[in-house]
Scaffold this active site. Structure first.
Site, PDB file in Angstrom:
ATOM      1  CG  ASP A   1      -2.180   0.785   1.042  1.00 25.44           C
ATOM      2  OD1 ASP A   1      -2.675   0.836  -0.104  1.00 25.44           O
ATOM      3  OD2 ASP A   1      -2.690   1.339   2.031  1.00 25.44           O
TER       4      ASP A   1
ATOM      5  CG  ASN B   1      -3.417   1.184  10.069  1.00 27.33           C
ATOM      6  OD1 ASN B   1      -3.076   0.680  11.135  1.00 27.33           O
ATOM      7  ND2 ASN B   1      -2.551   1.815   9.300  1.00 27.33           N
TER       8      ASN B   1
END
Length: 288
Positions: free
Chosen positions: A86, A241
């Site tokens: 990412d 996250n």
């Protein structure tokens, strides 16, 4: 495990199935082996596809070691699990990551900190580099506001919302996944709270959703209702996250001074439970 040809790319197979099935798949932002193991265990327990997400920090911190461990864990799972990088924010690091043998299945070529024309040019070049190696590519038209742990600090840059026309320009670079900016924010949403422009997301989906899979960033504080609205707007990959990692931090505090192995195992269990909740919310549970 050998990376399959691009026509059988793990990330795109997972997301294309999600598109067809009307659900989304959690992309779990992992910083250590515990979170990687938790993601795989959750996927197997919930019979769900999943994506393990690393940041460039993992390479800067540990070279290829954490990448290869993550690839082994993901690709040997009993259900479809892919490995994604990412927010890879320099051309050099994209190439470095793409050259790791049998490592990443997909990479976010995030050039959103450049002006649009340079962003487009670099993205096109890097997408080709990834595709030549069987790796799918994600990009970010506009700029999602805020910063995230493990990502180069861009919080001081102004957020720029994505238009359907910009989305079309980025699809022309050859990307496979598109991360639209429609009011979503990396990190904390602040005093204004969550203000998503669902009409903008829907317009982007109508413009390009038949050719790329849409990715949701900044989803940590979202509830089930928001997720459902985003999925109705075409989202098939949801990056998580703190919604996972905060549970690990909590267990470390609660079990301070206890044997390290028991802390690691309890932290992994706590993250696994959180991930499974997301799999049920996103509708991916039972879809592997």
């Amino acid at each position: 495990m050998v990376r399959p040809p691009f026509s059988e790319n793990r990330s795109m197979t997972i997301l294309n199935n999600a598109k067809t099935g009307g659900y989304a798949v959690p992309g779990m932002c992992c910083y250590n082996i515990e979170s990687i193991i938790a993601t795989v265990k959750a996927a197997e327990a919930a019979n769900s596809p999943a994506m393990v997400l690393l940041f460039p920090w993992a390479i800067q911190y540990a070279g290829d070691a954490l990448v290869k461990a993550a690839a082994e864990a993901a690709h040997s799972a009993k259900v479809p699990v892919s490995l994604h990088l990412d927010h890879c924010q320099t051309p050099e690091l994209v190439r470095r990551a793409a050259d790791i043998e049998d490592g990443f299945d997909s990479i976010m070529c995030d050039m959103s900190h450049y002006e649009k024309e340079e962003n487009l040019a670099l993205t096109k070049e890097l997408v080709a580099y990834c595709h030549e190696r069987g790796i799918a590519a994600e990009a970010e038209p506009g700029r999602i506001e805020g910063g995230e742990d493990g990502v180069a600090e861009t919080a001081d840059l102004e957020g720029l919302l994505t238009t359907p026309e910009e989305a079309e320009e980025f699809v022309a670079t050859g990307i496979d996944m598109l991360a639209p900016a429609f009011g979503n924010v990396h990190g904390e949403y602040g005093p204004r709270g969550i203000q998503l422009e669902y009409d903008r997301l829907q317009a982007i989906n109508e413009k390009v959703g038949d050719r790329v899979r849409l990715v949701l960033h900044g989803a940590d504080p979202f509830d089930l209702d928001i997720f459902r609205k985003c999925m109705a707007g075409g989202v098939t990959k949801v990056n998580i996250n703190k919604g996972m990692n905060n549970h690990y931090a909590r267990v470390q505090e609660e079990m301070h001074g206890k044997p390290l192995t028991s802390v690691i195992e309890a932290g992994t269990d706590a993250m696994q439970a959180a991930i499974e909740k997301y799999m049920h919310w996103l509708g991916s549970a039972g879809k592997a």
